[in-house]
Every structure is written in C-alpha cells, then in structure tokens.
Motif scaffolding. Structure first.
Motif, PDB file in Angstrom:
ATOM      1  N   UNK A 175       0.826  -1.213   0.000  1.00 19.03           N
ATOM      2  CA  UNK A 175       0.000   0.000   0.000  1.00 19.03           C
ATOM      3  C   UNK A 175       0.858   1.260   0.000  1.00 19.03           C
ATOM      4  N   UNK A 176       1.964   1.243   0.723  1.00 18.87           N
ATOM      5  CA  UNK A 176       2.851   2.406   0.784  1.00 18.87           C
ATOM      6  C   UNK A 176       3.479   2.697  -0.581  1.00 18.87           C
ATOM      7  N   UNK A 177       3.917   1.662  -1.266  1.00 19.93           N
ATOM      8  CA  UNK A 177       4.540   1.836  -2.581  1.00 19.93           C
ATOM      9  C   UNK A 177       3.527   2.350  -3.602  1.00 19.93           C
ATOM     10  N   UNK A 178       2.379   1.705  -3.673  1.00 28.67           N
ATOM     11  CA  UNK A 178       1.376   2.095  -4.670  1.00 28.67           C
ATOM     12  C   UNK A 178       0.867   3.509  -4.423  1.00 28.67           C
ATOM     13  N   UNK A 179       0.814   3.920  -3.166  1.00 35.40           N
ATOM     14  CA  UNK A 179       0.377   5.275  -2.846  1.00 35.40           C
ATOM     15  C   UNK A 179       1.355   6.315  -3.389  1.00 35.40           C
ATOM     16  N   UNK A 180       2.659   6.052  -3.232  1.00 32.03           N
ATOM     17  CA  UNK A 180       3.667   6.994  -3.718  1.00 32.03           C
ATOM     18  C   UNK A 180       3.765   7.004  -5.242  1.00 32.03           C
ATOM     19  N   UNK A 181       3.413   5.897  -5.877  1.00 29.89           N
ATOM     20  CA  UNK A 181       3.504   5.802  -7.336  1.00 29.89           C
ATOM     21  C   UNK A 181       2.293   6.407  -8.046  1.00 29.89           C
ATOM     22  N   UNK A 182       1.289   6.787  -7.292  1.00 27.21           N
ATOM     23  CA  UNK A 182       0.073   7.334  -7.890  1.00 27.21           C
ATOM     24  C   UNK A 182       0.392   8.572  -8.727  1.00 27.21           C
ATOM     25  N   UNK A 183       0.002   8.551  -9.994  1.00 27.76           N
ATOM     26  CA  UNK A 183       0.185   9.684 -10.886  1.00 27.76           C
ATOM     27  C   UNK A 183       1.560   9.792 -11.516  1.00 27.76           C
ATOM     28  N   UNK A 184       2.493   8.918 -11.153  1.00 23.89           N
ATOM     29  CA  UNK A 184       3.864   8.976 -11.682  1.00 23.89           C
ATOM     30  C   UNK A 184       3.951   8.165 -12.978  1.00 23.89           C
ATOM     31  N   UNK A 185       4.508   8.747 -14.028  1.00 24.64           N
ATOM     32  CA  UNK A 185       4.624   8.051 -15.316  1.00 24.64           C
ATOM     33  C   UNK A 185       6.061   7.963 -15.828  1.00 24.64           C
ATOM     34  N   UNK A 186       6.951   8.830 -15.365  1.00 19.77           N
ATOM     35  CA  UNK A 186       8.334   8.858 -15.877  1.00 19.77           C
ATOM     36  C   UNK A 186       9.121   7.696 -15.281  1.00 19.77           C
ATOM     37  N   UNK A 187       9.769   6.860 -16.108  1.00 20.00           N
ATOM     38  CA  UNK A 187      10.385   5.625 -15.613  1.00 20.00           C
ATOM     39  C   UNK A 187      11.487   5.824 -14.581  1.00 20.00           C
ATOM     40  N   UNK A 188      12.371   6.797 -14.777  1.00 19.97           N
ATOM     41  CA  UNK A 188      13.439   7.002 -13.798  1.00 19.97           C
ATOM     42  C   UNK A 188      12.868   7.467 -12.468  1.00 19.97           C
TER      43      UNK A 188
END
Length: 479
Positions: free
Chosen positions: A243-256
């Motif tokens: 849950x912590x990882x997916x929350x921080x990844x929300x809205x992020x699209x740039x691979x690096x």
C-alpha cells in the motif's frame, strides 16, 4: 565460456607477461589509436548488433589464431577509426616515437568500420572495436582464450567451487564469530544465490528480508517464502509494504522517477526492518546485496562520456544514515556464472533457472501510471506466459521473458460486443550475459496460444504484440 577467460585474466598480475594489454570495444580501441595519432571520428552510420568481421589477407595475429577469414561479432558504436596513426601503413607500419619504436598491425575490419581490430606486437597491445565477451559473438571466447592463455600465459585452473569457498572463508573473517548481516531477497536467482552463500557462511546470523512492494509477480511473496525457507534454509521474513509503494507511485509516469521512488521507499522500509532486527538480535553492521557486473556497468558512467543507462536500486551506494558495510559477492559475475555458482551450492534447478526480475518489479513493466488494477492485469498475463513457456519447453532456452502493459488502448471485438482495452507486448530474448540480447524466435503456434489465453483470460487486455528488438540499441526492459 567467455566469462571463464575474463575471470582467468584477473590472474595476469602474477604472470611473467603481465604487460600484455587487451582493449575491447569502445572507447578503448579508439582511445588507443588516438593516443598514437590516429583519426577517430563519427562513422557514416552507427553500428549496433551483429556484424561480419573480415581478417586482413595474410594476417597471422596470435589474437585471431584458429578463427576463419570471416566471422560474426557484436558491435555497439557510432564512432570509428578512419585512419591508423599518422604515417602508418595499412598492414604493418614502423614509426619512431620519443622513446621507442612502435609497430601497428591492422588485423580485421567490417564494411562500415574499416579498422575494428589492431595490434602492436612491440608493446604487446591489442584493440578491438567489437565485443568478444558477449553472447552474440560466437567466436569471442576463442579470441579471449588466445589472449588470456596463449598470449598472457594465464593458468586454466579457475573453478566456481573455489569462488564459493573463498567467499565463505573471507566473509567469516570479515563479519567475525558474532557479527550479523542483513540482506534483501527478491526470490530471483541473484538474491537467492547471494543469500544461500551468506547462510552457508554464517547461518542464522544472516537476516534476509523480502519487501513486498505491491508490484511482484502473482503469488510471488508466498512462493518465495516457502522456497527460501524450506528448500534453502534461509532465515527470511516478509514485509508487506504494497500500500505504501502504490500510494507513492500514484500519478507517476516517468520511468526514472518510478525507479527512484521505489528505491527510496525500499531503503526506508529496509531501514525500519533492520532496526527491528538490531533490537531483537543485537548490532548488525553489514548489508548483503546481489549486485551483478552488468548492473554496475549500466548504472555507473566510468571515466567520462559513457551514459548511465538506467538506475539500479541496489547500485550506487547507500544513505550515510544506514552506516552498513556492503558485501556484494556477485558484483564481478555475469548471470550465467551466478547460475553456475547456484548449482555448485546445491540450489534446486527451478530456482537457479528463474528468469531475472527487476528490483522495481512490475512497476517498470507498466508504462504510464501504476495502479493496483493495472498491476493485477499484468500479474495475470505474466503468469500465463510463464506457464505456457514452461509447458512448451521454451523457458530454459530464453534468457528473459515478460509482458509489458502499454499506456495505449485499442478497439476489439469479443462476442457480439465492442471492446476498448489495453495493448500489451510480449518480450522474449536470447542472452546469457544480459549485456547484449536478441529476440527469441518463438514458434507461431506458441505465440498464438499465448495470445489467445491472455486475451481470453485476462480482463483488460484485447491485443498482444511481440517485441523483436535487439539489445543494443533497445534495452531488455522497456523502462
């Protein structure tokens, strides 16, 4: 096979002929020629992938002993040597420098790069524009053997069992009788071999941690726990931080950015767990990582203009706050050597021959935003592909196979209805060193069955494509 001779070359410091030098691939041949006044500049076209190399007529170079007049090698360069050093002739040239006489021999070339192998017999220097060490240079091992064994005089007595025994003895001295080591385990061959090696050295004083970042393969955490604990005897716990990882990844699209977010949070979670281990078991001063040699090459720009291809979460150092001493037993090994080491340690073949899985997990196989729904879609598709490749006998022949979920939708027809769902791509490559790779020629009937199953069984995918790119210029992973 090529890696065997690369490892033997490490012994050259003890050889009577230790002044022999082999400069392989860019920029070494070009740097060598430039130093002696050659003309180095961009070629008319870039050269990436397979190339036929032709020996100069009458060439008797020891480096090419036993090779035919023409043979395949792997190229990866944009610059080339347009002319040998000033005043030099095409076949043999002798010229005076400030303190010595040099002889430069052109030994091989391709249609695009005239001079791709040169030698200086007087100063015992050889330069190659191609990569003899990679999978797709079939006769590369012979060139390396000619240099390491016939020219430099190295002994052929290096075996993987010695590597394991030397590490175990070394780490016992480094860690001491009461020291503790922690390490992250993913269940892949690299971390598995590293963990088993450390367990053999210090037993339960090695504390393995599996961090579930929410982007693992289907049922991966459960399977890894069972395999590592029961089959390998590793002291392993799992931390569910999905849950912590997916929350921080929300809205992020740039691979690096994805990689750095995952790497950063991974370290935070790992720090938290290491503090718990310290409270329960006492001081822990060492960290085990399963870094491989290709990870280091792709992550670090060495001596100037070489580009950092991608950030690996386990390469490039740790935060100062962790204050842990790094132990990387696999840092100088290629993937095929790690598998050989795993077999020597008695690890089951199923574990040793697992395909590589990236540290950031499915997050970098989902192009665009990562969500729980998209992870679920990709997990199901990935499971079908692996199942079919195992069933048809192709899994062991392939270096890496996976599905990529694209940020693209397409129109389809299922039953009497119109669909508008995700496009996915299947990537299967042949490689042993993972520095170069070519797409695997999967039979059409296997492709067809995989496509049919994925589209029919995975809700959310209605089109599957096959990636036929080689590395270089593409990378194996899409992000």
């Amino acid at each position: 096979m090529a890696d065997k001779y690369l490892k033997q070359s490490s012994q050259l410091g003890n050889m009577e002929r230790r002044n022999s030098v082999l400069s392989s691939a860019r920029p070494n041949l070009l740097e060598l020629a430039h130093t002696f006044g050659g003309d180095v500049a961009p070629g008319l076209k870039r050269e990436y992938g397979k190339a036929m190399v032709s020996r100069v007529e009458g060439c008797t170079s020891k480096l090419l002993e036993g090779l035919p007049a023409e043979f395949q090698m792997w190229m990866s360069h944009g610059d080339k040597l347009h002319a040998t050093p000033m005043g030099f002739k095409h076949i043999v040239l002798i010229a005076l420098t400030s303190d010595q006489m040099c002889a430069l021999v052109i030994v091989a070339g391709t249609s695009n790069a005239d001079f791709v192998a040169i030698e200086n017999p007087e100063t015992r220097m050889w330069g190659l524009q191609f990569h003899p060490e990679v999978t797709h240079s079939p006769l590369g091992p012979l060139i390396l053997k000619n240099f390491v064994v016939n020219i430099a005089g190295a002994k052929q007595d290096w075996v993987m069992e010695d590597y394991a025994n030397e590490f175990i003895e070394s780490v016992r001295k480094q860690v001491g009788e009461k020291g503790h080591v922690i390490g992250a385990v993913s269940g892949g061959v690299d971390s598995t071999v590293a963990a088993v090696l450390m367990t053999k050295a210090i037993g339960d004083r090695f504390h393995a941690v599996l961090v579930d970042n929410g982007c693992l393969r289907k049922d991966e955490a459960t399977n890894v726990l069972k395999r590592m604990r029961e089959e390998c005897g590793v002291n392993l716990i799992c931390v569910d931080a999905s849950d912590r990882f997916l929350s921080l990844l929300k809205g992020v699209t740039e691979p690096e950015k994805k990689r750095k977010i995952i790497g950063g949070l991974f370290i935070d979670v790992f720090q938290e767990e290491s503090q718990r281990i310290v409270r329960e078991s006492g001081p822990c001063d060492f960290l085990l990582q399963g870094t491989l040699y290709p990870d280091v090459i792709e992550s670090i720009s060495y001596k100037g203009p070489s580009a950092t291809i991608k950030t690996h979460h386990n390469v490039g150092g740790l935060p100062a706050s962790m204050k842990l001493k790094l132990i990387e037993p696999l840092r100088e090994l290629f993937k095929d050597e790690v598998r050989e080491l795993g077999m020597a340690l008695g690890i089951h073949e199923e574990s040793v021959w697992r395909h590589p899985f990236p540290g950031p997990g499915l997050a970098i196989r989902i192009l665009g935003e990562v969500t729980a729904e998209r992870v679920k879609i990709l997990q199901e598709a990935d499971a079908i592909v692996i199942e079919e490749l195992l069933k048809t006998g192709h899994y062991r022949k392939i270096g890496q196979a996976f599905v990529v979920l694209l940020p693209v939708k397409s129109v389809g027809v299922m039953g009497d209805g119109r669909t508008y769902e995700n496009v996915a791509a299947l990537r299967c490559v042949e490689t042993t060193d993972y520095m170069t790779a070519d797409f695997y020629h999967l039979p059409y009937d296997v492709m067809s069955n995989i496509s049919s199953r994925v589209i029919n069984e995975v809700r959310g995918i209605n089109r599957l494509c096959y990636d036929i790119s080689s590395k270089p210029p593409a990378t194996i992973e899409w992000e």
